[in-house]
Enzyme design. Structure first.
Site, mmCIF file in Angstrom:
data_model
loop_
_atom_site.group_PDB
_atom_site.id
_atom_site.type_symbol
_atom_site.label_atom_id
_atom_site.label_comp_id
_atom_site.label_asym_id
_atom_site.label_seq_id
_atom_site.Cartn_x
_atom_site.Cartn_y
_atom_site.Cartn_z
ATOM 1 N N ILE A 135 0.709 -9.906 12.374
ATOM 2 C CA ILE A 135 0.005 -11.041 11.786
ATOM 3 C C ILE A 135 -0.363 -12.074 12.843
ATOM 4 O O ILE A 135 -1.458 -12.635 12.829
ATOM 5 C CB ILE A 135 0.859 -11.678 10.676
ATOM 6 C CG1 ILE A 135 0.926 -10.749 9.460
ATOM 7 C CG2 ILE A 135 0.300 -13.039 10.257
ATOM 8 C CD1 ILE A 135 1.847 -11.236 8.363
ATOM 9 N N TYR A 149 18.344 -12.141 8.236
ATOM 10 C CA TYR A 149 16.912 -12.430 8.169
ATOM 11 C C TYR A 149 16.614 -13.376 7.008
ATOM 12 O O TYR A 149 15.889 -14.368 7.168
ATOM 13 C CB TYR A 149 16.142 -11.123 8.006
ATOM 14 C CG TYR A 149 14.641 -11.279 7.933
ATOM 15 C CD1 TYR A 149 13.881 -11.368 9.090
ATOM 16 C CD2 TYR A 149 13.987 -11.334 6.707
ATOM 17 C CE1 TYR A 149 12.500 -11.501 9.031
ATOM 18 C CE2 TYR A 149 12.612 -11.471 6.634
ATOM 19 C CZ TYR A 149 11.874 -11.555 7.789
ATOM 20 O OH TYR A 149 10.495 -11.701 7.726
ATOM 21 N N LYS A 182 15.040 -17.236 7.190
ATOM 22 C CA LYS A 182 13.808 -17.621 6.503
ATOM 23 C C LYS A 182 14.069 -18.730 5.485
ATOM 24 O O LYS A 182 13.206 -19.585 5.256
ATOM 25 C CB LYS A 182 13.181 -16.405 5.833
ATOM 26 C CG LYS A 182 12.589 -15.408 6.821
ATOM 27 C CD LYS A 182 11.490 -16.038 7.667
ATOM 28 C CE LYS A 182 10.832 -15.048 8.581
ATOM 29 N NZ LYS A 182 9.730 -15.652 9.401
ATOM 30 N N THR A 186 4.112 -4.440 9.124
ATOM 31 C CA THR A 186 4.411 -4.847 10.497
ATOM 32 C C THR A 186 5.786 -4.308 10.879
ATOM 33 O O THR A 186 6.431 -3.606 10.105
ATOM 34 C CB THR A 186 4.411 -6.379 10.639
ATOM 35 O OG1 THR A 186 5.558 -6.905 9.938
ATOM 36 C CG2 THR A 186 3.141 -6.994 10.075
#
Length: 275
Positions: free
Chosen positions: A17, A168, A172, A202
């Site tokens: 991205i 993770y 976030k 991704t």
């Protein structure tokens, strides 16, 4: 936003991205500071971007390994030294930790540092430059997985219970909370948006455990928050639509506690504390 001659820093822009956002900005005439983890990755991504856009596009590679906070500070210094200033920061760089917990040279769990502490430090360091430009924005590339996250206050580095997805999601969550907290501080004079671009194909796809949409599709949501109609300051978006984040994101006490812990973790300087 008038895009001509504006400067943007896109982190994690050597692929995925980040690369597509950097390419789109360069095509619109932005001066793009393309962040990569290594010099080789930065040179390669810059070459590919210029081949895709135009040889004269104003693109400049910037190198920093977010697993080293000293390199994050050096990156901020290099950006501030740019005579054109900074109108846009896209905190896109991210990683998924390995099956076994790993620590950075700074003593932090790898995913926690790369996905949260590094963008926290970078953003705080660049706020003076962003405030100098009218209409400046910060876009945090968040994740719907932040709703799975929690903040074990006594063990944010996950020395006890660690799993790649758990770490993770925690990072976030913290990044999204930071975006809201930053927007709430009216003295920043910067618009902040937190964007989940969707489940995209991704290198991060493994944490979602399913197939993803093409990168170009995920890029659109980030680009809209960066250059479209001004987003609601501090809001969380899924794709291009506003969404309700995890309850902790709007918990003012938790956000303040995280801010203070983060400041201590990165060793914020006096100038950063003023930002």
């Amino acid at each position: 936003m008038n895009e001509v001659s504006r400067t943007a820093l896109v982190t994690g822009a050597s692929s995925g991205i980040g690369f597509e956002v950097a390419r789109a900005l360069a095509a619109r005439g932005w001066h793009v500071l393309l962040h990569a983890r290594t010099e080789t990755e930065g040179r390669d991504a810059t070459r590919r971007l210029l081949d895709a856009v135009a040889a004269s596009a104003p693109v400049e590679p910037m190198v920093a390994d977010f697993a080293q906070l000293s390199q994050v500070r050096a990156l901020a210094d290099a950006v501030i030294a740019q005579s054109s200033g900074l109108q846009l920061l896209i905190n896109n760089a991210a990683t998924v930790g390995a099956a076994r917990r790993a620590e950075t040279v700074d003593g932090n769990e790898l995913s926690w540092q790369v996905n949260y502490l590094a963008p926290y430090l970078l953003t705080r360091s660049l706020l003076p430059a962003l405030r100098d430009k009218r209409g400046a924005r910060v876009v945090n590339v968040s994740s719907c997985l932040h709703r799975m996250g929690d903040l074990p206050w006594s063990d944010l580095n996950r020395t006890g219970r660690y799993a790649p997805v758990t770490s993770y999601a925690q990072a976030k969550l913290a990044l999204t909370m930071f975006g809201v907290a930053l927007a709430d501080r009216s003295w920043t004079e910067v618009t902040v948006a937190n964007v989940h671009p969707g489940v995209v194909a991704t290198r991060l796809l493994s944490v979602y455990g399913r197939s993803g949409v093409p990168v170009i599709d995920g890029m659109q949501a980030v680009l809209r928050a960066a250059t479209g109609e001004a987003p609601v300051n501090g809001a969380y978006y899924e794709g291009c639509l506003p969404a309700i984040p995890a309850p902790l994101v709007t918990d003012a006490a938790a956000a303040e506690r995280l801010w203070q812990l983060s400041e201590r973790a990165v060793g914020a300087s006096a100038s950063q504390r003023a930002a």
